[in-house]
Design a protein around this motif. Structure first.
Motif, PDB file in Angstrom:
ATOM      1  N   ASN A 168      -0.286 -10.760 -22.547  1.00 12.01           N
ATOM      2  CA  ASN A 168       0.728 -10.022 -23.313  1.00 12.01           C
ATOM      3  C   ASN A 168       1.806  -9.434 -22.414  1.00 12.01           C
ATOM      4  O   ASN A 168       2.994  -9.490 -22.712  1.00 12.01           O
ATOM      5  N   ARG A 169       1.338  -8.879 -21.315  1.00 13.52           N
ATOM      6  CA  ARG A 169       2.261  -8.226 -20.396  1.00 13.52           C
ATOM      7  C   ARG A 169       3.195  -9.243 -19.732  1.00 13.52           C
ATOM      8  O   ARG A 169       4.375  -8.991 -19.544  1.00 13.52           O
ATOM      9  N   VAL A 170       2.624 -10.397 -19.380  1.00 12.01           N
ATOM     10  CA  VAL A 170       3.430 -11.428 -18.724  1.00 12.01           C
ATOM     11  C   VAL A 170       4.432 -12.029 -19.716  1.00 12.01           C
ATOM     12  O   VAL A 170       5.604 -12.243 -19.380  1.00 12.01           O
ATOM     13  N   SER A 186       5.421  -3.888 -13.881  1.00 10.19           N
ATOM     14  CA  SER A 186       4.423  -2.973 -13.332  1.00 10.19           C
ATOM     15  C   SER A 186       5.158  -2.080 -12.349  1.00 10.19           C
ATOM     16  O   SER A 186       5.886  -2.584 -11.474  1.00 10.19           O
ATOM     17  N   GLY A 187       4.965  -0.772 -12.470  1.00  7.99           N
ATOM     18  CA  GLY A 187       5.747   0.164 -11.649  1.00  7.99           C
ATOM     19  C   GLY A 187       5.742  -0.196 -10.171  1.00  7.99           C
ATOM     20  O   GLY A 187       6.796  -0.387  -9.549  1.00  7.99           O
ATOM     21  N   SER A 188       4.534  -0.338  -9.600  1.00  6.67           N
ATOM     22  CA  SER A 188       4.448  -0.556  -8.154  1.00  6.67           C
ATOM     23  C   SER A 188       5.034  -1.904  -7.729  1.00  6.67           C
ATOM     24  O   SER A 188       5.296  -2.122  -6.545  1.00  6.67           O
ATOM     25  N   LEU A 229       9.302   2.151 -20.083  1.00  5.48           N
ATOM     26  CA  LEU A 229      10.286   1.922 -19.013  1.00  5.48           C
ATOM     27  C   LEU A 229       9.647   2.062 -17.635  1.00  5.48           C
ATOM     28  O   LEU A 229      10.228   1.682 -16.643  1.00  5.48           O
ATOM     29  N   ARG A 230       8.457   2.630 -17.591  1.00  7.33           N
ATOM     30  CA  ARG A 230       7.760   2.848 -16.325  1.00  7.33           C
ATOM     31  C   ARG A 230       8.621   3.656 -15.346  1.00  7.33           C
ATOM     32  O   ARG A 230       8.826   3.256 -14.202  1.00  7.33           O
ATOM     33  N   LEU A 231       9.134   4.776 -15.854  1.00 10.56           N
ATOM     34  CA  LEU A 231       9.829   5.731 -14.989  1.00 10.56           C
ATOM     35  C   LEU A 231       8.754   6.633 -14.401  1.00 10.56           C
ATOM     36  O   LEU A 231       7.988   7.241 -15.141  1.00 10.56           O
ATOM     37  N   ILE A 275       0.864  -1.189   0.000  1.00  8.22           N
ATOM     38  CA  ILE A 275       0.000   0.000   0.000  1.00  8.22           C
ATOM     39  C   ILE A 275       0.899   1.236   0.000  1.00  8.22           C
ATOM     40  O   ILE A 275       1.822   1.332   0.811  1.00  8.22           O
ATOM     41  N   ALA A 276       0.628   2.128  -0.952  1.00  6.23           N
ATOM     42  CA  ALA A 276       1.476   3.316  -1.069  1.00  6.23           C
ATOM     43  C   ALA A 276       1.034   4.396  -0.085  1.00  6.23           C
ATOM     44  O   ALA A 276      -0.148   4.740  -0.024  1.00  6.23           O
ATOM     45  N   PHE A 277       1.977   4.887   0.709  1.00  4.15           N
ATOM     46  CA  PHE A 277       1.738   6.049   1.584  1.00  4.15           C
ATOM     47  C   PHE A 277       1.929   7.329   0.754  1.00  4.15           C
ATOM     48  O   PHE A 277       1.221   8.301   0.916  1.00  4.15           O
ATOM     49  N   SER A 288      -7.778   0.442 -16.111  1.00  3.17           N
ATOM     50  CA  SER A 288      -6.540  -0.017 -15.487  1.00  3.17           C
ATOM     51  C   SER A 288      -5.688   1.185 -15.093  1.00  3.17           C
ATOM     52  O   SER A 288      -5.828   2.280 -15.646  1.00  3.17           O
ATOM     53  N   THR A 289      -4.781   0.960 -14.138  1.00  2.00           N
ATOM     54  CA  THR A 289      -3.897   2.046 -13.697  1.00  2.00           C
ATOM     55  C   THR A 289      -3.010   2.503 -14.855  1.00  2.00           C
ATOM     56  O   THR A 289      -2.793   3.694 -15.040  1.00  2.00           O
ATOM     57  N   THR A 290      -2.530   1.526 -15.642  1.00  2.75           N
ATOM     58  CA  THR A 290      -1.658   1.872 -16.772  1.00  2.75           C
ATOM     59  C   THR A 290      -2.369   2.849 -17.703  1.00  2.75           C
ATOM     60  O   THR A 290      -1.820   3.881 -18.091  1.00  2.75           O
ATOM     61  N   ASP A 338      -6.316   3.322  -3.179  1.00  8.84           N
ATOM     62  CA  ASP A 338      -5.621   3.206  -4.461  1.00  8.84           C
ATOM     63  C   ASP A 338      -6.614   3.349  -5.619  1.00  8.84           C
ATOM     64  O   ASP A 338      -7.650   3.968  -5.463  1.00  8.84           O
ATOM     65  N   ALA A 339      -6.322   2.709  -6.737  1.00  6.69           N
ATOM     66  CA  ALA A 339      -7.162   2.900  -7.923  1.00  6.69           C
ATOM     67  C   ALA A 339      -8.386   2.001  -7.887  1.00  6.69           C
ATOM     68  O   ALA A 339      -8.559   1.099  -8.702  1.00  6.69           O
ATOM     69  N   GLY A 340      -9.253   2.224  -6.926  1.00  2.99           N
ATOM     70  CA  GLY A 340     -10.469   1.440  -6.770  1.00  2.99           C
ATOM     71  C   GLY A 340     -11.252   2.009  -5.606  1.00  2.99           C
ATOM     72  O   GLY A 340     -10.804   2.966  -4.968  1.00  2.99           O
TER      73      GLY A 340
END
Ligand code: DP6
Length: 333
Positions: A76-78, A144-146, A31-33, A11-13, A195-197, A286-288
């Motif tokens: 695809n992502r995997v 995935s960034g997170s 690159l998910r910078l 969980i992001a603070f 999606s978050t992306t 988060d995103a939900g």
């Protein structure tokens, strides 16, 4: 050529919302910078276990979860992530991937962080890649960034960086540093629609994203101070303000993103009321629509009881801070 890893969600603070590099394609070639550094806590009760086997026997990659579901949306992502691993190991072998979440999929808990962290650690081990902890977080970030924050132990910082090699995550404090609780209140079990992306691609259409970034260095400094001094009130105040700040950006993007529902709002109001009555508890989202209630261990039972008295609830998952992704011995197949 076979290995299994367990990884926690986090969980992001301080939240990650927006990429600095341009998106390039469905399969996630970006690159998910991140636009800013972020800080999170690993969650003990929301984990993904993944077994990966590379072999000449496999003609193509197969990606499934133990409940029999074919992860169609993620394939695809995997596959792209498996390619990254194969490239580093200089092999063409296809893989079988089987994955299992500790939490029901219906809980609506985002699983891309724990999912890509477990896939990275299991895949790297299966291919016997000699990667440093830093390198593992960089590799997970590309999935995935997170996910990069689910690799190190406990309380984790993802340093923004300006290039792929300088955008990595590291542990600020181990999991037993501070006995916090994340009481995750599941108010809606369905999967999120955007999606978050996809959602964060539009971050720059919000009139507030720039302002958010300008305030970020100070916010991160204060968050680090709250953690260093174990100042719970300060920590809680930043966590809440930061969650609302991110959602204000989401809601003012074009098209706007409303992840909250009526139950989310009801919980926010309840938390404010409980705090006015003297209970130190703070929310983050988060995103939900689901709400994470952050409290100290001494208040865990009271918070859980109060939540259970509300009508909005589908499920409660109590998390402690936990260690990061690691190899385990028991394979899923
Ligand atoms: C709202 O890591 O899922 O949970 O890099 O595109 O896979 P991608 O995004 P993802 O974004 C997480 C966004 C967030 C905030 C956070 O966890 O920091």
């Amino acid at each position: 050529m076979k290995a299994t890893a367990l990884a926690p969600a986090n969980i992001a603070f301080i939240k990650y919302w927006g990429k600095a590099d341009p998106p390039t394609g469905e399969a996630g070639d970006a690159l998910r910078l991140p636009l800013n550094s972020s800080i999170s806590m690993n969650l003990s009760a929301c984990t993904t276990t993944t077994t990966v086997e590379f072999s000449d026997r496999y003609k193509e990659d197969s990606i499934e979860s133990t409940d029999g579901e074919f992860l169609q949306k993620e394939v695809n992502r995997v596959t792209k992530h498996l390619d990254r691993l194969r490239e580093r190991a200089q092999t063409n072998q296809r893989a079988k991937v089987l994955t299992k979440n500790s939490f029901p999929k219906s809980a609506g808990v985002a699983s891309s962080a724990s999912g890509f962290a477990a896939l990275t650690v299991a895949g790297a081990k299966a291919l016997d890649l000699a990667l440093s902890d830093n390198d593992l977080t960089i590799l997970a970030r590309l999935g995935s960034g997170s996910a990069c924050r689910s690799i190190p132990d406990g309380f984790v910082m993802w340093h923004r960086g300006k290039s792929s090699q300088t955008s990595y995550a590291y542990s600020l404090y181990p999991y037993d540093y501070w006995d916090l609780r994340d009481v995750l209140v599941v108010v809606e079990a369905s999967n999120k629609k955007i999606s978050t992306t996809e959602g964060m691609e539009k971050v720059r259409t919000s009139p507030f994203w720039n302002r958010r970034l300008r305030d970020m260095p100070d916010k991160i400094k204060t968050m680090k101070k709250a953690l260093a001094t174990k100042n719970f009130r300060l920590l809680g105040e930043i966590i809440e303000a930061e969650a609302v700040n991110m959602h204000a950006v989401m809601m003012t993007q074009r098209p706007p993103l409303f992840y909250w529902n009526g139950a989310t709002m009801e919980l926010i109001r309840a938390v404010q009321l409980w705090r006015a009555e003297g209970l130190p508890v703070y929310f983050t989202i988060d995103a939900g629509p689901n709400v994470h209630l952050i409290c100290e261990v001494k208040d865990e039972d009271t918070v859980v009881q109060k939540v259970k008295n509300l009508s909005v609830l589908e499920q409660v998952i109590v998390n402690q801070p936990s260690r990061g992704a690691h190899v385990v011995q028991n394979h899923l197949f």
